[in-house]
Design a protein around this motif. Sequence first.
Motif, short mmCIF file in Angstrom:
data_model
loop_
_atom_site.label_atom_id
_atom_site.label_comp_id
_atom_site.label_asym_id
_atom_site.label_seq_id
_atom_site.Cartn_x
_atom_site.Cartn_y
_atom_site.Cartn_z
N SER A 117 0.85 -1.19 0.00
CA SER A 117 0.00 0.00 0.00
C SER A 117 0.88 1.24 0.00
CB SER A 117 -0.94 0.00 1.21
OG SER A 117 -0.21 0.03 2.42
N GLY A 121 -2.44 7.49 0.62
CA GLY A 121 -3.89 7.32 0.57
C GLY A 121 -4.51 7.36 1.95
N SER A 128 -5.84 10.45 -5.21
CA SER A 128 -5.81 9.50 -6.32
C SER A 128 -5.18 8.17 -5.90
CB SER A 128 -5.05 10.08 -7.51
OG SER A 128 -3.66 10.18 -7.22
N ARG A 130 -5.14 4.89 -3.44
CA ARG A 130 -6.03 4.10 -2.57
C ARG A 130 -5.53 4.14 -1.13
NH1 ARG A 130 -8.05 -1.30 -4.86
NH2 ARG A 130 -8.36 -1.58 -2.66
N SER A 134 -2.82 -1.86 -2.71
CA SER A 134 -2.88 -1.75 -4.17
C SER A 134 -2.77 -3.13 -4.80
CB SER A 134 -1.76 -0.85 -4.70
OG SER A 134 -0.49 -1.39 -4.35
#
Length: 181
Positions: A117, A121, A128, A130, A134
Amino acid sequence: NHLRTGSIAVIKKPVTNNFKQIWKHKRDILSKNPDKCAVTVKADSNLVEGFMSKVKARDFEVIVDQNKGMGGSDNGPRPSEYVLAALAACHEVTYRLYADAMDIPLEEVSVSVTGYSDARGFLGLDDSVRAGFSHINGEINVRSSATDTELEQLRQTVNRHCPVLDDLRHPVSVELKLRRK
């Protein structure tokens, strides 16, 4: 077989190893009683201190926490680590169940998964990106006298029927209502 909860290790022995019989019995009951197919799973969580939560599921309580670098007390895995643990354990159970159901010898199965990740985010630095994983990579390790063809059939079957893998691969409707106490 042990599960570590905080500083307490809980050791449980398997109740049975006749999974093929259980599988056949459950399929028979459910095919004759479609109204019994719906399954509801529930977890209740309470933030008790800092970032540490106590989560109850059935008769079990687990600690969820952040590491010290994130301001937690590191008394338990992070929520995302439980997601990975759920995927790994669910895959192992699904391998065991379907190997027995398909008469494929399986002496041992273990799963190792890693999630990737981007903290931007979660921390709201880039909308944009997450907030969650991911992608997730993993490895299923088996000890088996089965042929490569049988193991590939098992792998494909498990990937079709593992509930947690399905949850992660396909969007699930989630509605969380805010309620004032």
